[in-house]
Scaffold this motif. Structure first.
Motif, PDB file in Angstrom:
ATOM      1  N   LYS A   4       0.833  -1.191   0.000  1.00  0.00           N
ATOM      2  CA  LYS A   4       0.000   0.000   0.000  1.00  0.00           C
ATOM      3  C   LYS A   4       0.872   1.248   0.000  1.00  0.00           C
ATOM      4  N   HIS A   5       0.643   2.140  -0.968  1.00  0.00           N
ATOM      5  CA  HIS A   5       1.393   3.390  -1.077  1.00  0.00           C
ATOM      6  C   HIS A   5       0.449   4.535  -0.755  1.00  0.00           C
ATOM      7  N   GLN A   6       0.868   5.477   0.064  1.00  0.00           N
ATOM      8  CA  GLN A   6       0.063   6.649   0.368  1.00  0.00           C
ATOM      9  C   GLN A   6       0.851   7.897  -0.001  1.00  0.00           C
ATOM     10  N   TYR A   7       0.245   8.766  -0.775  1.00  0.00           N
ATOM     11  CA  TYR A   7       0.893  10.003  -1.183  1.00  0.00           C
ATOM     12  C   TYR A   7       0.044  11.153  -0.679  1.00  0.00           C
ATOM     13  N   HIS A   8       0.553  11.905   0.255  1.00  0.00           N
ATOM     14  CA  HIS A   8      -0.219  12.983   0.881  1.00  0.00           C
ATOM     15  C   HIS A   8       0.065  14.293   0.161  1.00  0.00           C
ATOM     16  N   LEU A   9      -0.855  14.661  -0.697  1.00  0.00           N
ATOM     17  CA  LEU A   9      -0.752  15.923  -1.392  1.00  0.00           C
ATOM     18  C   LEU A   9      -1.904  16.803  -0.935  1.00  0.00           C
ATOM     19  N   ASP A  10      -1.956  18.004  -1.421  1.00  0.00           N
ATOM     20  CA  ASP A  10      -2.840  18.990  -0.794  1.00  0.00           C
ATOM     21  C   ASP A  10      -4.295  18.985  -1.244  1.00  0.00           C
ATOM     22  N   LYS A  11      -4.530  18.768  -2.576  1.00  0.00           N
ATOM     23  CA  LYS A  11      -5.818  19.145  -3.134  1.00  0.00           C
ATOM     24  C   LYS A  11      -6.945  18.150  -2.920  1.00  0.00           C
ATOM     25  N   ASP A  12      -6.788  16.956  -3.417  1.00  0.00           N
ATOM     26  CA  ASP A  12      -7.885  15.998  -3.461  1.00  0.00           C
ATOM     27  C   ASP A  12      -7.313  14.599  -3.258  1.00  0.00           C
ATOM     28  N   VAL A  13      -8.206  13.618  -3.128  1.00  0.00           N
ATOM     29  CA  VAL A  13      -7.777  12.237  -2.916  1.00  0.00           C
ATOM     30  C   VAL A  13      -8.414  11.338  -3.971  1.00  0.00           C
ATOM     31  N   PHE A  14      -7.603  10.486  -4.582  1.00  0.00           N
ATOM     32  CA  PHE A  14      -8.105   9.473  -5.499  1.00  0.00           C
ATOM     33  C   PHE A  14      -7.642   8.114  -5.016  1.00  0.00           C
ATOM     34  N   TYR A  15      -8.571   7.143  -5.051  1.00  0.00           N
ATOM     35  CA  TYR A  15      -8.280   5.786  -4.592  1.00  0.00           C
ATOM     36  C   TYR A  15      -8.097   4.879  -5.808  1.00  0.00           C
ATOM     37  N   LEU A  57     -10.571  -5.073  -2.398  1.00  0.00           N
ATOM     38  CA  LEU A  57     -11.830  -4.579  -2.951  1.00  0.00           C
ATOM     39  C   LEU A  57     -12.928  -4.583  -1.896  1.00  0.00           C
ATOM     40  N   ASN A  58     -12.942  -5.610  -1.060  1.00  0.00           N
ATOM     41  CA  ASN A  58     -13.956  -5.711  -0.012  1.00  0.00           C
ATOM     42  C   ASN A  58     -13.775  -4.672   1.081  1.00  0.00           C
ATOM     43  N   LYS A  59     -12.525  -4.256   1.303  1.00  0.00           N
ATOM     44  CA  LYS A  59     -12.238  -3.326   2.397  1.00  0.00           C
ATOM     45  C   LYS A  59     -12.494  -1.871   2.014  1.00  0.00           C
ATOM     46  N   LEU A  60     -12.275  -1.540   0.742  1.00  0.00           N
ATOM     47  CA  LEU A  60     -12.386  -0.145   0.316  1.00  0.00           C
ATOM     48  C   LEU A  60     -13.841   0.302   0.187  1.00  0.00           C
ATOM     49  N   LYS A  61     -14.150   1.439   0.767  1.00  0.00           N
ATOM     50  CA  LYS A  61     -15.487   2.004   0.633  1.00  0.00           C
ATOM     51  C   LYS A  61     -15.564   2.946  -0.563  1.00  0.00           C
ATOM     52  N   ILE A  62     -14.409   3.526  -0.930  1.00  0.00           N
ATOM     53  CA  ILE A  62     -14.340   4.438  -2.071  1.00  0.00           C
ATOM     54  C   ILE A  62     -13.296   3.906  -3.031  1.00  0.00           C
ATOM     55  N   LEU A  63     -13.629   3.908  -4.304  1.00  0.00           N
ATOM     56  CA  LEU A  63     -12.667   3.456  -5.312  1.00  0.00           C
ATOM     57  C   LEU A  63     -12.895   4.252  -6.588  1.00  0.00           C
ATOM     58  N   ASP A  64     -11.832   4.894  -7.067  1.00  0.00           N
ATOM     59  CA  ASP A  64     -11.936   5.719  -8.268  1.00  0.00           C
ATOM     60  C   ASP A  64     -11.451   5.000  -9.520  1.00  0.00           C
ATOM     61  N   PHE A  65     -10.302   4.318  -9.404  1.00  0.00           N
ATOM     62  CA  PHE A  65      -9.714   3.653 -10.566  1.00  0.00           C
ATOM     63  C   PHE A  65      -9.279   2.239 -10.211  1.00  0.00           C
ATOM     64  N   PRO A  92     -19.614   0.129  -8.789  1.00  0.00           N
ATOM     65  CA  PRO A  92     -20.093   0.311 -10.170  1.00  0.00           C
ATOM     66  C   PRO A  92     -19.628   1.598 -10.833  1.00  0.00           C
ATOM     67  N   ASN A  93     -19.254   2.611 -10.049  1.00  0.00           N
ATOM     68  CA  ASN A  93     -18.830   3.876 -10.644  1.00  0.00           C
ATOM     69  C   ASN A  93     -17.322   3.968 -10.850  1.00  0.00           C
ATOM     70  N   ALA A  94     -16.586   2.956 -10.430  1.00  0.00           N
ATOM     71  CA  ALA A  94     -15.129   2.985 -10.597  1.00  0.00           C
ATOM     72  C   ALA A  94     -14.765   2.901 -12.075  1.00  0.00           C
ATOM     73  N   ILE A  95     -13.702   3.591 -12.467  1.00  0.00           N
ATOM     74  CA  ILE A  95     -13.203   3.529 -13.836  1.00  0.00           C
ATOM     75  C   ILE A  95     -12.266   2.325 -13.940  1.00  0.00           C
ATOM     76  N   ILE A  96     -12.546   1.438 -14.915  1.00  0.00           N
ATOM     77  CA  ILE A  96     -11.770   0.196 -15.058  1.00  0.00           C
ATOM     78  C   ILE A  96     -10.889   0.295 -16.296  1.00  0.00           C
ATOM     79  N   LEU A  97      -9.575   0.109 -16.075  1.00  0.00           N
ATOM     80  CA  LEU A  97      -8.616   0.145 -17.170  1.00  0.00           C
ATOM     81  C   LEU A  97      -7.897  -1.191 -17.252  1.00  0.00           C
ATOM     82  N   MET A  98      -7.864  -1.772 -18.436  1.00  0.00           N
ATOM     83  CA  MET A  98      -7.123  -3.007 -18.653  1.00  0.00           C
ATOM     84  C   MET A  98      -5.703  -2.650 -19.075  1.00  0.00           C
ATOM     85  N   SER A  99      -4.752  -3.499 -18.671  1.00  0.00           N
ATOM     86  CA  SER A  99      -3.343  -3.233 -18.947  1.00  0.00           C
ATOM     87  C   SER A  99      -2.682  -4.493 -19.483  1.00  0.00           C
ATOM     88  N   SER A 100      -1.800  -4.320 -20.482  1.00  0.00           N
ATOM     89  CA  SER A 100      -1.128  -5.477 -21.065  1.00  0.00           C
ATOM     90  C   SER A 100       0.064  -5.044 -21.903  1.00  0.00           C
TER      91      SER A 100
END
Length: 480
Positions: A4-15, A57-65, A92-100
């Motif tokens: 788990k990486h946490q980056y504390h910046l000023d403006k907003d938070v994305f999960y 996934l089960n633990k997170l209440k908020i997920l953006d990407f 259901p509102n999370a943005i899903i990106l596939m990577s390969s």
């Protein structure tokens, strides 16, 4: 264990959750997001396998990407594709990106069919990855109607009901504001192709929007309608006439029932689309046009291409992007919303509808007419409305009996119900319920009597009937 990486910046938070079986890839992407110039706080959960991912996934209440490696370790026999459903279920509102590392057509097709929002190739050095993610997020949320709808888009969403049409209405601004020059709409008769055309027309108000039903015009007149003609070009050409292609210049031309175009009309239309110019019949000078196209068909143009009944090159020009409308029987969950919408907007309304009538309509198949048939049924029901309320007995008999000779429907309300059965006799007349009941009783009684010589009392007790009722029915059988 997940990293788990946490980056504390000023403006907003994305999960963000990133799943990849390559730890170096996990660390590289985390560093990339860490060095963003947007002054954003990013919380990244990096997972090496599906088990870690499901736990996170089960633990997170908020997920953006969610960034999923398509080809995870073969040991688990789980791919990133198989994890998409998990994401949609919990977030259901999370943005899903596939990577390969693979960026071939088959990989992109896999991602598309799985329901991913975008694809990121590992081959590309994504220095501005966060900016790309935020741009994707904005675009996807616009399509979903979650944020950022402008006034015109909001009006589109409100005008029509049903999740299918709402989703399409959110696509229209993306299409209109893109480089797309032709849209192909396919669906059975009555599924809403004309409604989609209306949505386009509403969105581009102020620009030309010309409609042509290719099936309603005689084959020998189609080209004169499309291209126009000059005075004296043929018998009856008494004046110059502007064709529909010219009239639509600067806007859109809607070609309904495009599959009915003749071979010569297909060829002429192909040239006009390719060259963006038209020549009126009987004229030698060509005129430049600037037209975008919507083509609709109730049969598969691709199948017609395979059968050599439609030009492949024209199909390719018309199908830059597709809108497929499923039949109403495959989107039954939309029927209540559609009914309420039509009740609200029909002439003389708004109407309301009794619960029983709503239940019955939701159970009918709508095999032939789809949404159009449903709308017409509701219109017919308004003839019998009581204080603007639509009732079950207002449903036309042809709708109830239409499916086939053996069609039946069951309407349940609370713990009671009724069944209507439609069977024809040898003369082609529909049996009444009582007649069917008598036939069934006779068949059961004769079979029972032939197998065991028991008394009427025993027969009555076995089938839960009153002895007097059985005696009356037996007398009628013997009399007949």
């Amino acid at each position: 264990m997940s990293i788990k990486h946490q980056y504390h910046l000023d403006k907003d938070v994305f999960y963000v959750i990133h799943v990849d079986d390559d730890i170096l890839e996990l660390r590289s992407l985390a560093r990339n997001l860490q060095t963003n110039k947007n002054n954003l706080k990013i919380l990244i959960t990096s997972c090496l396998n599906a088990m870690e991912f499901k736990s996170a996934l089960n633990k997170l209440k908020i997920l953006d990407f969610v960034i999923l490696d398509i080809h995870l370790s073969e040991k688990e026999n789980i791919t990133g594709i198989s994890l998409v459903k998990e994401v949609k279920r919990f977030h259901p509102n999370a943005i899903i990106l596939m990577s390969s590392n693979l960026d071939d057509p088959a990989t992109i097709l896999q991602s598309l069919r799985a329901g991913a929002d975008e694809f990121i190739s590992k081959k590309i050095n994504n220095q501005n990855l966060l900016e790309k993610l935020l741009l994707i997020r904005s675009t996807i949320f616009n399509k979903r109607g979650i944020i950022g709808l402008d006034k015109k888009e909001k009006n589109l969403s409100k005008k029509f009901s049903g999740e299918t049409i709402k989703k399409i209405s959110r696509r229209i601004p993306q299409i209109v504001n893109s480089a797309i020059t032709s849209v192909y709409i396919e669906g059975e008769s009555g599924t809403g192709k004309e409604v989609v055309a209306e949505l386009f027309e509403d969105y581009i108000k102020g620009l030309p929007f010309v409609k042509m039903n290719c099936g309603s015009i005689a084959a020998n007149l189609v080209e004169s309608e499309l291209f126009g003609y000059v005075k004296g070009a043929f018998t009856g050409a008494l004046t110059n006439k502007v064709g529909l292609l010219e009239a639509a210049s600067g806007g859109w031309l809607f070609l309904d029932e495009v599959a009915s175009l003749s071979d010569s009309a297909q060829m002429a239309l192909l040239r006009a689309i390719e060259n963006q110019e038209v020549t009126r019949i009987g004229d030698s000078a060509s005129r430049k046009i600037n037209v975008r196209f919507i083509a609709a068909s109730n049969v598969s143009l691709w199948d017609m291409v395979q059968e050599n009944k439609f030009r492949n090159d024209l199909w390719q020009r018309l199908c830059e992007t597709e809108i497929y409308l499923k039949p109403l029987r495959e989107r039954r969950s939309e029927i209540p919303d559609l009914i309420l919408f039509f009740c609200k907007t029909m002439r003389g309304g708004p109407y309301s509808i009794e619960e029983t009538a709503l239940n019955v309509l939701c159970q009918l198949p709508w095999i032939e007419g789809n949404v159009r048939e449903l709308r017409n049924c509701l219109r017919a029901m308004t003839e019998h409305q009581v204080n603007k309320i639509l009732t079950p007995l207002g449903i036309p008999e042809r709708i109830l009996m239409k499916n086939n000779d053996n069609y039946y429907f069951l309407n349940k309300r609370e713990n009671s119900g009724f069944i209507k059965l439609f069977y024809k006799d040898n003369a082609g007349e529909y049996y009444k319920y009582e007649e069917l009941e008598e036939q069934l009783f006779e068949k059961i009684f004769k079979q029972y009597n032939s197998e065991s010589k028991k008394s009427i009392s025993e027969f009555s007790k076995t089938f839960g009937l009153a002895r007097s009722t059985v005696q009356i029915k037996i007398k009628k059988i013997k009399k007949d």
